[in-house]
Design an enzyme around this catalytic site. Structure first.
Site, PDB file in Angstrom:
ATOM      1  N   CYS A   1       0.906 -12.333  -0.272  1.00 45.66           N
ATOM      2  CA  CYS A   1       0.042 -11.209   0.117  1.00 45.66           C
ATOM      3  C   CYS A   1      -1.310 -11.665   0.655  1.00 45.66           C
ATOM      4  O   CYS A   1      -1.976 -10.904   1.362  1.00 45.66           O
ATOM      5  CB  CYS A   1      -0.162 -10.266  -1.063  1.00 45.66           C
ATOM      6  SG  CYS A   1      -0.893 -11.051  -2.518  1.00 45.66           S
TER       7      CYS A   1
ATOM      8  N   VAL B   1       3.809   1.878  -1.432  1.00 41.66           N
ATOM      9  CA  VAL B   1       4.268   2.176  -2.793  1.00 41.66           C
ATOM     10  C   VAL B   1       3.073   2.398  -3.715  1.00 41.66           C
ATOM     11  O   VAL B   1       3.135   3.198  -4.648  1.00 41.66           O
ATOM     12  CB  VAL B   1       5.180   1.049  -3.323  1.00 41.66           C
ATOM     13  CG1 VAL B   1       5.646   1.343  -4.746  1.00 41.66           C
ATOM     14  CG2 VAL B   1       6.387   0.864  -2.402  1.00 41.66           C
TER      15      VAL B   1
ATOM     16  N   PRO C   1       0.810  -1.221   0.000  1.00 47.52           N
ATOM     17  CA  PRO C   1       0.000   0.000   0.000  1.00 47.52           C
ATOM     18  C   PRO C   1       0.846   1.276   0.000  1.00 47.52           C
ATOM     19  O   PRO C   1       0.476   2.271  -0.623  1.00 47.52           O
ATOM     20  CB  PRO C   1      -0.815  -0.124   1.293  1.00 47.52           C
ATOM     21  CG  PRO C   1      -0.918  -1.595   1.544  1.00 47.52           C
ATOM     22  CD  PRO C   1       0.400  -2.151   1.078  1.00 47.52           C
TER      23      PRO C   1
ATOM     24  N   GLU D   1      -2.902  -3.921  -6.937  1.00 53.01           N
ATOM     25  CA  GLU D   1      -2.999  -5.180  -6.199  1.00 53.01           C
ATOM     26  C   GLU D   1      -2.073  -5.060  -4.996  1.00 53.01           C
ATOM     27  O   GLU D   1      -0.857  -5.209  -5.123  1.00 53.01           O
ATOM     28  CB  GLU D   1      -2.605  -6.365  -7.102  1.00 53.01           C
ATOM     29  CG  GLU D   1      -3.548  -6.583  -8.284  1.00 53.01           C
ATOM     30  CD  GLU D   1      -4.936  -7.046  -7.856  1.00 53.01           C
ATOM     31  OE1 GLU D   1      -5.087  -7.498  -6.706  1.00 53.01           O
ATOM     32  OE2 GLU D   1      -5.859  -6.963  -8.673  1.00 53.01           O
TER      33      GLU D   1
END
Length: 466
Positions: free
Chosen positions: A244, A192, A190, A210
């Site tokens: 992730c 970047v 989040p 994503e």
């Protein structure tokens, strides 16, 4: 001097020429991508082993097979996906042709991460190529072995007037983002993601993010602790926890925690042996920086299982933490390693409140023998993806969209969803050049009778013929 200008100019000119639009060209590109995967399977396996110490089987399972399946589906479905889609018409447009045409955006930028460096580069690439875009791929500089293969070998299998791989770290990426793209697809954190989105805003470029976050895993008192432990340990430690969508923390009652801990120890021993360090099924942390970050998290709460580490080998043992405080670092950031905190809650309601008070996660897991409990968690929370009584097996289904919500991302892909993401859905209506007498009802002045006819005609919608 700008290192990207010439490459981007070449790709833009290729797109403007219409080269990428024919279905035959798109199919040829996809077939080339498929040949790359087949011809260089061993090279890719070796690169993934170098970067992440992945076993060849895990590389096949989580990277190569997934990519090949996406290529095969796109090739099989390309004709159907690219067809104009007829839509319902009203009586005013009854003799016209109304449809949605899926068109390529133009020049797409794909920025991929290091944790699944083949999968997360090539799966979005399949969608971009199938949709007829020219593509710039920016693989992660952190997974150096895979980056080298993607940069040196992949372009040999694709039309280099329409595809390019660019290299570099954060500085080069920021320079790249100063250029205007027609679509940006980013996978990463989040933090970047906000930088990428700000850059896209400068050019009003549409974007898919994503991202990640902390994925909750609620374990109800009504379940078999060994079954839950098997599934949670597998998906927490898969790719050494560098996933992730991995369960990031467990919420359960103190009683269930006491039942879960020995079951988790049993699962870890069965999966990885008495010495997980020597297991071929447990990889390593990507680099020194991430190892140091994870080693710092081992000091949170109390280590109930594991906790061993070896800096020289970038090894972190499968670890379970208890007595963790919500304010500790392990609960403030995505862990991205084989460390699992367990937090106590007194009830399902408290667990749901805990989840809903935080950012919306990329994935959410609920375990219970009661379907009602699982359905309550599903109904009363929000997440990018949800799984009841299992881990992230939804990732194996190209029939399901994959993506986040809120802080965990925006947009979706996999299968046809990838094609749709990289396609502009253009609304089209083709009217007859004549038949003016039938059109005269639309023109003023509007009598009462004419107003009634127009209102009735616009309200009648049921025909979908082109």
């Amino acid at each position: 001097m700008d290192p990207f200008s010439d490459t981007l100019q070449r790709l833009r000119e290729a797109f403007r020429s219409g080269r990428t639009r024919p279905a035959e060209f798109r199919a040829a590109q996809l077939k080339g991508l498929g040949r790359f995967l087949q011809d260089h399977k061993k090279l890719l396996q070796e690169a993934l082993a170098q970067d992440l110490r992945k076993s060849f089987f895990e590389s096949d399972l989580s990277e190569l097979i997934v990519c090949q399946n996406e290529v095969n589906l796109a090739l099989k479905s390309l004709h159907t996906w690219t067809k104009d889609e007829p839509v319902a018409k009203n009586l005013m447009t009854q003799l016209d042709s109304a449809f949605i045409r899926k068109e390529p955006f133009g020049l797409a930028l794909i920025i991929s991460p290091w944790n699944y460096p083949v999968n997360l580069s090539l799966v979005p690439l399949v969608g971009a190529l199938a949709a007829g875009n020219c593509v710039v791929l920016k693989p992660s500089e952190i997974s150096q072995g895979t980056e080298k293969v993607l940069a040196e070998v992949l372009p040999l299998y694709l039309d280099q007037s329409c595809f390019a791989v660019v290299l570099g770290g954060p500085e080069e990426t920021q320079q790249l983002l100063k250029h205007k793209f027609d679509y940006i697809f980013f996978t990463g954190s989040p933090r970047v993601g906000k930088i990428i989105m700000a850059a896209a805003t400068e050019h009003l470029t549409p974007i898919t993010l994503e991202l990640g976050g902390k994925n909750p895993c609620y374990v109800d008192d009504n379940c078999d602790p060994q079954t839950v432990a098997n599934r949670v340990v597998l998906f927490r430690c898969y790719n050494t926890g560098q996933t992730c969508v991995a369960p990031d923390y467990v919420l359960c009652s103190p009683e269930m925690q006491e039942r879960l801990l020995p079951a988790m120890q049993s699962a870890i021993t069965r999966f990885y042996g008495d010495d997980p360090r020597s297991s071929p099924n447990l990889g390593r942390i990507i680099n020194e920086k991430h190892f140091q970050r994870l080693q710092g998290l081992l000091g949170c709460g109390r280590v109930a299982i594991g906790g061993q580490s070896d800096e020289r080998d970038r090894y972190i043992a499968p670890t379970v933490l208890v007595n963790v405080q919500q304010t500790e670092p392990v609960m403030q950031e995505e862990i991205f390693g084989p460390i699992l905190p367990i937090l106590s809650v007194r009830s399902l309601d408290e667990a749901i409140d805990f989840i809903n008070c935080r950012e919306k996660p990329l994935a959410l897991y609920a375990f219970s023998t009661s379907n009602q409990v699982v359905k309550q968690v599903l109904a009363r929370t929000s997440s990018g993806n949800f799984s009841g009584n299992d881990g992230f097996m939804f990732m194996t289904l190209s029939s399901l969209p994959f993506g986040g919500v809120g802080n965990s991302g925006m947009g979706k892909y996999h299968g046809k969803f990838s094609f749709d993401t990289f396609s502009h859905h253009r609304a089209c209506l083709l009217a007859h050049s004549g038949l003016e007498k039938l059109k005269e009802i639309r023109y003023p002045p509007y009598t009462t009778r004419r107003k009634q006819l127009i209102t009735w005609a616009l309200s009648f919608q049921n025909c979908t013929l082109l």
